[in-house]
Scaffold this motif. Structure first.
Motif, PDB file in Angstrom:
ATOM      1  N   UNK B  53       0.953  -1.072  -0.012  1.00 19.32           N
ATOM      2  CA  UNK B  53      -0.015   0.120  -0.172  1.00 19.32           C
ATOM      3  C   UNK B  53       0.835   1.248  -0.010  1.00 19.32           C
ATOM      4  N   UNK B  54       0.161   2.395  -0.314  1.00 26.23           N
ATOM      5  CA  UNK B  54       1.178   3.638  -0.373  1.00 26.23           C
ATOM      6  C   UNK B  54       1.992   4.066   0.909  1.00 26.23           C
ATOM      7  N   UNK B  55       1.058   3.792   2.021  1.00 26.78           N
ATOM      8  CA  UNK B  55       1.546   3.948   3.274  1.00 26.78           C
ATOM      9  C   UNK B  55       2.575   3.263   3.669  1.00 26.78           C
ATOM     10  N   UNK B  59       7.085   3.964   4.089  1.00 29.36           N
ATOM     11  CA  UNK B  59       7.808   3.703   5.309  1.00 29.36           C
ATOM     12  C   UNK B  59       9.223   2.992   5.022  1.00 29.36           C
ATOM     13  N   UNK B  60       8.711   2.041   3.708  1.00 27.59           N
ATOM     14  CA  UNK B  60       9.753   1.035   3.725  1.00 27.59           C
ATOM     15  C   UNK B  60      10.816   2.237   2.884  1.00 27.59           C
ATOM     16  N   UNK B  61      10.467   2.984   2.012  1.00 26.31           N
ATOM     17  CA  UNK B  61      11.416   3.732   1.549  1.00 26.31           C
ATOM     18  C   UNK B  61      12.288   4.516   2.365  1.00 26.31           C
ATOM     19  N   UNK B  62      11.464   5.102   3.380  1.00 26.37           N
ATOM     20  CA  UNK B  62      12.239   5.810   4.493  1.00 26.37           C
ATOM     21  C   UNK B  62      13.229   5.215   5.288  1.00 26.37           C
ATOM     22  N   UNK B  63      13.012   3.989   5.646  1.00 33.14           N
ATOM     23  CA  UNK B  63      13.648   3.107   6.414  1.00 33.14           C
ATOM     24  C   UNK B  63      14.847   2.235   5.223  1.00 33.14           C
ATOM     25  N   UNK B  64      14.711   2.204   4.114  1.00 35.03           N
ATOM     26  CA  UNK B  64      15.712   1.769   3.086  1.00 35.03           C
ATOM     27  C   UNK B  64      16.725   2.871   3.181  1.00 35.03           C
ATOM     28  N   UNK B  65      16.414   4.236   3.058  1.00 33.74           N
ATOM     29  CA  UNK B  65      17.440   5.319   3.099  1.00 33.74           C
ATOM     30  C   UNK B  65      18.180   5.414   4.152  1.00 33.74           C
ATOM     31  N   UNK B  66      17.489   5.278   5.401  1.00 32.05           N
ATOM     32  CA  UNK B  66      18.019   5.276   6.651  1.00 32.05           C
ATOM     33  C   UNK B  66      19.026   4.193   7.067  1.00 32.05           C
ATOM     34  N   UNK B  67      18.996   2.984   6.304  1.00 32.79           N
ATOM     35  CA  UNK B  67      19.705   1.787   6.613  1.00 32.79           C
ATOM     36  C   UNK B  67      21.136   2.042   6.251  1.00 32.79           C
ATOM     37  N   UNK B  68      21.352   2.975   5.509  1.00 31.54           N
ATOM     38  CA  UNK B  68      22.705   3.262   4.945  1.00 31.54           C
ATOM     39  C   UNK B  68      23.488   4.044   5.897  1.00 31.54           C
ATOM     40  N   UNK B  69      22.827   4.944   6.614  1.00 30.92           N
ATOM     41  CA  UNK B  69      23.429   5.715   7.950  1.00 30.92           C
ATOM     42  C   UNK B  69      23.450   4.729   8.868  1.00 30.92           C
ATOM     43  N   UNK B  70      22.600   3.682   9.272  1.00 33.94           N
ATOM     44  CA  UNK B  70      22.538   2.799  10.549  1.00 33.94           C
ATOM     45  C   UNK B  70      23.575   1.644  10.298  1.00 33.94           C
ATOM     46  N   UNK B  71      23.797   1.406   9.015  1.00 33.61           N
ATOM     47  CA  UNK B  71      24.630   0.220   8.791  1.00 33.61           C
ATOM     48  C   UNK B  71      25.912   0.262   9.513  1.00 33.61           C
ATOM     49  N   UNK B  72      26.959   1.376   9.567  1.00 32.39           N
ATOM     50  CA  UNK B  72      28.105   1.143  10.369  1.00 32.39           C
ATOM     51  C   UNK B  72      27.954   1.071  11.946  1.00 32.39           C
ATOM     52  N   UNK B  73      26.703   1.666  12.246  1.00 35.45           N
ATOM     53  CA  UNK B  73      26.507   1.493  13.913  1.00 35.45           C
ATOM     54  C   UNK B  73      26.095   0.011  14.092  1.00 35.45           C
ATOM     55  N   UNK B  74      25.728  -0.760  13.104  1.00 37.30           N
ATOM     56  CA  UNK B  74      25.177  -2.132  13.425  1.00 37.30           C
ATOM     57  C   UNK B  74      26.506  -3.000  13.547  1.00 37.30           C
ATOM     58  N   UNK B  75      27.483  -2.540  12.373  1.00 36.69           N
ATOM     59  CA  UNK B  75      28.541  -3.162  12.205  1.00 36.69           C
ATOM     60  C   UNK B  75      29.531  -3.011  13.281  1.00 36.69           C
ATOM     61  N   UNK B  76      29.555  -1.742  13.896  1.00 30.33           N
ATOM     62  CA  UNK B  76      30.346  -1.473  15.159  1.00 30.33           C
ATOM     63  C   UNK B  76      29.676  -2.037  16.129  1.00 30.33           C
ATOM     64  N   UNK B  77      28.654  -2.485  16.455  1.00 26.71           N
ATOM     65  CA  UNK B  77      28.145  -2.977  17.889  1.00 26.71           C
ATOM     66  C   UNK B  77      27.585  -1.821  18.463  1.00 26.71           C
ATOM     67  N   UNK B  78      27.650  -0.366  18.085  1.00 21.62           N
ATOM     68  CA  UNK B  78      26.702   0.649  18.767  1.00 21.62           C
ATOM     69  C   UNK B  78      25.468   0.333  18.802  1.00 21.62           C
ATOM     70  N   UNK B  79      24.741  -0.248  17.666  1.00 27.32           N
ATOM     71  CA  UNK B  79      23.327  -0.332  17.587  1.00 27.32           C
ATOM     72  C   UNK B  79      23.096  -1.838  17.382  1.00 27.32           C
ATOM     73  N   UNK B  80      21.878  -2.440  18.001  1.00 30.04           N
ATOM     74  CA  UNK B  80      21.616  -3.688  18.048  1.00 30.04           C
ATOM     75  C   UNK B  80      20.086  -3.922  17.733  1.00 30.04           C
ATOM     76  N   UNK B  81      19.868  -5.106  17.531  1.00 29.80           N
ATOM     77  CA  UNK B  81      18.276  -5.495  17.239  1.00 29.80           C
ATOM     78  C   UNK B  81      17.670  -5.867  18.346  1.00 29.80           C
ATOM     79  N   UNK B  82      16.729  -5.267  18.773  1.00 30.32           N
ATOM     80  CA  UNK B  82      15.915  -5.761  20.102  1.00 30.32           C
ATOM     81  C   UNK B  82      15.112  -7.006  19.679  1.00 30.32           C
ATOM     82  N   UNK B  83      14.608  -7.719  20.797  1.00 27.64           N
ATOM     83  CA  UNK B  83      13.799  -8.885  20.612  1.00 27.64           C
ATOM     84  C   UNK B  83      12.495  -8.746  20.136  1.00 27.64           C
TER      85      UNK B  83
END
Lengths: 85, 161
Positions: B53-55, B59-83
């Motif tokens: 759906x458009x909505x 949201x997917x597009x917004x998250x997709x573009x943010x992932x580039x910024x989040x990726x280094x933090x995931x890789x360094x361990x600064x940010x993690x995925x919660x349960x």
């Protein structure tokens, strides 16, 4: 005679109620099916969305695109080169 | 003897009655079978969840573009995925002081989008009450699909994949 007649009528009513109960059970089953959460479908949808957001197949897409690009490009220069000499 | 025979005669009284109305019985059974088949088919037709759906796409597009910024933090361990299907700052010390507020905002925006994603998918499929189940499904799949080296939360503890 009267007693047997009453029994028959009562039996008929019993059959009817049994039928009604059956139909009611069928209808309630239908409602239950619609309320169930489609876990497998949700998992499939989640995989699709996550792959899109994280671009997991990014490593596969260029590989799939590359063979088509070199296949077309040599054909064009070859066609251009041949008429020259 | 009489008391023993009575239940048998009662049963024999029902048998011909059932046979006489066999048509009605068969009809009712067939109706039930047809109903259940039709409903199972319709349930299977709706088995694929709509995520386009458009909505949801926004949201997917917004998250997709943010992932580039989040990726280094995931890789360094600064940010993690919660349960529970979100992201969290796991080790703020790994990030330079000047970037911490930006990271906090990034995580906050990501989680807001994730809430909208779960809610959006549930709403897109006509079942807003599925939001929790969808969130739980995503939580498991985010963690399963996380790349090696990323931190994920399991049983309240951070684990490195």
């Amino acid at each position: 005679m009267n007693l047997t007649l009453i029994k028959k009528v009562a039996g008929l009513r019993g059959m009817r109620t049994a039928g009604m109960v059956l139909v009611a059970t069928g209808l309630s089953a239908c409602v239950t099916i619609n309320i169930y959460f489609p876990a497998a479908a949700a998992e499939k949808a989640a995989d699709k969305v996550i792959d899109e957001i994280w671009q997991v197949p990014a490593g596969q897409h260029p590989a799939a695109d590359q063979p088509t690009v070199p296949a077309t490009t040599p054909a064009v220069p070859a066609a251009n080169q041949e008429p020259k000499p | 003897m009489i008391t023993r025979m009575q239940p048998v005669s009662r049963c024999l009284g029902w048998l011909p009655l059932g046979l006489r109305h066999a048509y009605a019985v068969v009809k009712a059974l067939l109706c039930g079978a047809f109903l259940s088949i039709a409903l199972t088919l319709s349930a299977q037709a709706a088995a694929d969840l709509d995520v386009n759906t458009p909505a949801v796409a926004a949201v997917k597009a917004s998250m997709q573009s943010r992932h580039v910024q989040l990726l280094p933090y995931f890789q360094s361990g600064a940010v993690g995925l919660t349960a529970d299907g979100f992201v969290a700052v796991k080790e703020a010390g790994l990030v330079p002081l000047s970037q911490r507020s930006a990271l906090t905002a990034l995580v906050k925006d990501e989680n807001a989008d994730r809430t909208n994603l779960y809610r959006g998918i549930a709403a897109a499929n006509g079942h807003p009450e599925w939001e929790g189940e969808i969130q739980r499904t995503f939580a498991i799949r985010w963690i399963d699909k996380a790349q090696p080296g990323w931190f994920v939360q399991r049983d309240g503890q951070w684990l490195r994949k």
